[in-house]
Write an enzyme that holds these catalytic residues in place. Structure first.
Site, PDB file in Angstrom:
ATOM      1  N   ASP A  30      27.486 -19.978  -6.806  1.00 48.23           N
ATOM      2  CA  ASP A  30      27.574 -20.094  -5.341  1.00 48.23           C
ATOM      3  C   ASP A  30      27.374 -18.753  -4.629  1.00 48.23           C
ATOM      4  OD1 ASP A  30      29.901 -18.967  -6.169  1.00 48.23           O
ATOM      5  OD2 ASP A  30      31.234 -20.266  -5.003  1.00 48.23           O
ATOM      6  N   HIS A  53       5.843   1.063 -11.574  1.00 49.36           N
ATOM      7  CA  HIS A  53       6.869   0.213 -10.949  1.00 49.36           C
ATOM      8  C   HIS A  53       8.227   0.343 -11.635  1.00 49.36           C
ATOM      9  CE1 HIS A  53       3.706  -2.571  -8.889  1.00 49.36           C
ATOM     10  NE2 HIS A  53       3.882  -1.431  -8.268  1.00 49.36           N
ATOM     11  N   ASP A  86      10.856   7.267  -5.360  1.00 48.64           N
ATOM     12  CA  ASP A  86      10.074   6.508  -4.380  1.00 48.64           C
ATOM     13  C   ASP A  86      11.042   5.533  -3.753  1.00 48.64           C
ATOM     14  OD1 ASP A  86       8.432   4.773  -2.977  1.00 48.64           O
ATOM     15  OD2 ASP A  86       6.919   4.606  -4.563  1.00 48.64           O
ATOM     16  N   ASP A 123       8.770   4.362   3.531  1.00 47.46           N
ATOM     17  CA  ASP A 123       8.308   4.412   2.138  1.00 47.46           C
ATOM     18  C   ASP A 123       7.957   5.869   1.806  1.00 47.46           C
ATOM     19  OD1 ASP A 123       7.203   3.879  -0.325  1.00 47.46           O
ATOM     20  OD2 ASP A 123       5.484   2.755   0.428  1.00 47.46           O
ATOM     21  N   HIS A 171      -4.022   4.180  -8.813  1.00 47.04           N
ATOM     22  CA  HIS A 171      -3.708   3.325  -7.663  1.00 47.04           C
ATOM     23  C   HIS A 171      -4.403   3.844  -6.415  1.00 47.04           C
ATOM     24  CE1 HIS A 171      -0.765   6.272  -6.120  1.00 47.04           C
ATOM     25  NE2 HIS A 171      -0.261   6.346  -7.340  1.00 47.04           N
ATOM     26  N   HIS A 189      -1.422   2.173   1.950  1.00 45.81           N
ATOM     27  CA  HIS A 189      -1.373   0.764   2.376  1.00 45.81           C
ATOM     28  C   HIS A 189      -0.784   0.739   3.770  1.00 45.81           C
ATOM     29  CE1 HIS A 189       2.963   1.045   1.450  1.00 45.81           C
ATOM     30  NE2 HIS A 189       2.609   1.628   0.306  1.00 45.81           N
ATOM     31  N   HIS A 218       4.511  -3.179   2.184  1.00 47.18           N
ATOM     32  CA  HIS A 218       3.052  -3.361   2.080  1.00 47.18           C
ATOM     33  C   HIS A 218       2.712  -4.327   3.206  1.00 47.18           C
ATOM     34  CE1 HIS A 218       3.112  -2.226  -2.485  1.00 47.18           C
ATOM     35  NE2 HIS A 218       3.416  -1.224  -1.683  1.00 47.18           N
ATOM     36  N   GLU A 276      -0.357   8.453  -0.259  1.00 47.58           N
ATOM     37  CA  GLU A 276       0.455   8.628  -1.464  1.00 47.58           C
ATOM     38  C   GLU A 276      -0.341   8.849  -2.745  1.00 47.58           C
ATOM     39  OE1 GLU A 276       2.403   5.000  -2.881  1.00 47.58           O
ATOM     40  OE2 GLU A 276       1.785   3.982  -1.062  1.00 47.58           O
ATOM     41  N   TYR A 284      -0.444  10.850 -13.172  1.00 51.84           N
ATOM     42  CA  TYR A 284       0.477  10.340 -14.193  1.00 51.84           C
ATOM     43  C   TYR A 284      -0.150  10.617 -15.558  1.00 51.84           C
ATOM     44  CZ  TYR A 284       1.446   8.027  -9.815  1.00 51.84           C
ATOM     45  OH  TYR A 284       1.665   7.804  -8.483  1.00 51.84           O
ATOM     46  N   ARG A 337       4.090  11.840  -7.726  1.00 49.14           N
ATOM     47  CA  ARG A 337       3.516  11.184  -6.549  1.00 49.14           C
ATOM     48  C   ARG A 337       4.162  11.833  -5.322  1.00 49.14           C
ATOM     49  NH1 ARG A 337       4.039   6.484  -8.041  1.00 49.14           N
ATOM     50  NH2 ARG A 337       5.946   5.697  -7.089  1.00 49.14           N
ATOM     51  N   GLU A 393       4.419  10.945  -1.235  1.00 47.36           N
ATOM     52  CA  GLU A 393       4.095   9.846  -0.314  1.00 47.36           C
ATOM     53  C   GLU A 393       4.741  10.070   1.043  1.00 47.36           C
ATOM     54  OE1 GLU A 393       5.597   5.970  -1.536  1.00 47.36           O
ATOM     55  OE2 GLU A 393       4.207   4.982  -0.156  1.00 47.36           O
TER      56      GLU A 393
HETATM   57  N1  GLY Z   1       7.077   1.906  -2.874  1.00 44.59           N
HETATM   58  C1  GLY Z   1       5.935   1.105  -2.996  1.00 44.59           C
HETATM   59  C2  GLY Z   1       4.735   1.860  -2.679  1.00 44.59           C
HETATM   60  O1  GLY Z   1       4.760   3.063  -2.637  1.00 44.59           O
HETATM   61  O2  GLY Z   1       3.734   1.297  -2.387  1.00 44.59           O
HETATM   62 MN    MN Z   2       3.780   3.093  -0.668  1.00 44.81          MN
HETATM   63 MN    MN Z   3       6.493   4.162  -2.200  1.00 47.68          MN
END
Ligand code: GLY
Ligand code: MN
Ligand code: MN
Length: 476
Positions: free
Chosen positions: A51, A258, A275, A286, A369, A373, A380, A423, A427, A444, A446
């Site tokens: 519940d 991820h 991140d 972000d 990547h 975005h 996103h 970003e 890696y 990274r 960002e």
């Molecule tokens: N935290 C997800 C991205 O950087 O797109």
């Molecule tokens: Mn991002």
């Molecule tokens: Mn991010």
């Protein structure tokens, strides 16, 4: 003070905010035309176990048009500008357990809809609202079971055609209209996004300083210790929740794109990639920062960090109204590809010069990547990545890595008020031919940007990115 309805979102609705949402509904009504009708449910509630439910989070489209954050609610907007809200009926007992409800009686005055009814009346009222409309608009493929529900209402209308009812002949995707509206952030949205960004930047600062402090005093640092600092700072400043699952990745964990904050040890000589961003009043932030756990970059860490930073500088310089969405990515790739050759991640005897590295996508081994975005209500965020005015201009090419045929459409032209992340990263997984000094380094950087006519406004720079500034911050 007004009572507060639903989960604690935006300060109780002010008249100015009520007008803002009414204006958005009016724009939507105009775009679907006088013979259209739009149906927008909020998000469903989700059971976690037995519940216990997951925390309720409204649907972004629904909230964009209403500012209303209670569950079990629907908006119906007709092309003539009328708006009907279906919401939870008042219920003394349920309100004792779950909190106050606005209720349909108070809704028109409180949030400016034309009329409101209990959600229990949806099935009886929807056929009449649909009767005589040419097109029914709803978000396609976003709400499980919505099509079936709409089919049911249309079916009951069709069953009464001999009594003169007229069911809409067209079903249209409302996402195409709402995505385009949401892509351009108005002043209110930009203000909330700046505040969310500031809180998130503070959280990164807090985590960095805590990390160095714990290491200086000989304590063992785990990824979850840093996650706790982020959460503390988010909530301390009124953020409702993280905008997405925070990534806190020590050492080689940073090479898992991820990865989620887990229990990994944070050793003194390693880098930490965080991140994380908070959601504030329905808007995401972000941010990624990568920093040495003990506050001082080693030589190889610094070499790659400076490279990623230079590629981000190039992407930022390429972000302005009139540029294409892909320009920052292309600028990033150019810098990274050259850098990978310069530092020996790629061997020019094997992969050729920088043009070859870009052409064959050899850089993909270390940068796999995109550089950004859209960001807004969703981390996103929605919005077409291709330019609507050039949608028919398709070119086909063969992908150098996979051999697949790729259809290219011209990328979106950036306009003032759009918001996106920038970003880039690198890696380095251990592999034959890859210099050992770089093994297991994942970096990274960002930031979130709002496009302006002359460039872009970085709204996340309350946490530093330059090497000297990060080291100074972590000494403090
Ligand atoms: N935290 C997800 C991205 O950087 O797109
Ligand atoms: Mn991002
Ligand atoms: Mn991010």
């Amino acid at each position: 003070m007004r009572p507060h309805y639903g989960p604690p979102l935006e300060a109780p609705m002010t008249t100015a905010n009520t007008k803002l949402y009414a204006q958005r509904r009016a724009t939507l009504a105009q775009r679907i035309g006088p013979a259209g009708i739009a149906i927008i449910p909020t998000a469903p509630e989700h059971q976690r176990n037995r519940d216990s439910d997951f925390a309720f989070r409204h649907d972004s489209y629904f909230y964009y048009l209403s500012g209303f954050s209670e569950p079990k609610a629907w908006l119906v907007i007709t092309g003539d500008g009328r708006c009907t809200l279906f919401c939870q009926a008042k219920d003394r007992e349920r309100e004792i357990w779950d909190g106050l409800r606005l209720g349909p009686e108070a809704a028109p005055q409180a949030i400016g809809v034309t009329e409101a009814f209990s959600s229990a009346e949806l099935d009886t009222r929807l056929p009449a609202l649909l009767d005589g409309r040419e097109a029914v608009w709803y978000p396609f493929a976003t709400h499980k079971g919505l099509e079936t529900r709409i089919d049911g209402w249309l079916g009951s209308l069709r069953a009464r055609v001999r009594y003169g009812t007229l069911a809409p002949e067209q079903q249209r995707d409302l996402c195409s209209v709402l995505d385009e509206m949401r892509l351009f952030k108005d002043a209110h949205e930009q203000d909330v996004m700046r505040r969310a960004a500031r809180i998130s930047a503070g959280a990164h600062v807090r985590a960095m300083q805590r990390c160095a402090g714990m290491i200086r005093t000989g304590q063992e640092v785990r990824e979850y210790h840093l996650d706790a600092e982020l959460l503390h700072e988010f909530r301390l400043h009124g953020s409702q929740y993280p905008a997405y699952g925070s990534i806190v990745a020590a050492g080689g964990n940073a090479c898992v794109l991820h990865y989620r904050a887990d229990a990994g040890r944070v050793p003194s000589g390693e880098l930490v990639l965080i991140d994380a961003g908070c959601e504030l009043d329905g808007y995401a932030s972000d941010i990624t920062r990568t920093f040495p756990a003990n506050g001082v970059f080693t030589g190889p860490q610094r070499t790659l960090y400076e490279l990623v930073l230079a590629s981000q500088d190039a992407a930022i310089a390429a972000t302005q109204a009139g540029a294409r969405f892909t320009d920052p990515h292309d600028a990033t790739v150019k810098v990274l590809a050259q850098g990978m050759l310069d530092v020996g991640l790629l061997d020019k005897n094997k992969v050729g010069g920088v043009e070859d590295v870009i052409e064959t996508r050899a850089y993909f081994q270390f940068y796999m990547h995109r550089t950004g975005h859209w960001i807004g209500m969703d981390v996103h965020d929605c919005g077409a990545y291709t330019e609507p005015s050039e949608i028919g201009q398709i070119s086909t090419r063969k992908d150098a890595l996979t051999g697949d045929l790729i259809k290219d459409r011209p990328a979106r032209i950036l306009r003032a008020g759009m918001a996106l992340t920038i970003e880039p990263g690198i890696y380095v997984r251990p592999a034959a031919g890859v210099p050992e000094q770089f093994h297991n380094i994942g970096i990274r950087i960002e930031d979130d940007a709002i496009v302006t006519d002359t460039g872009c406004e970085l709204i996340t720079r309350d946490v530093p990115v330059r090497v000297a500034e990060i080291e100074a911050l972590m000494r403090a």
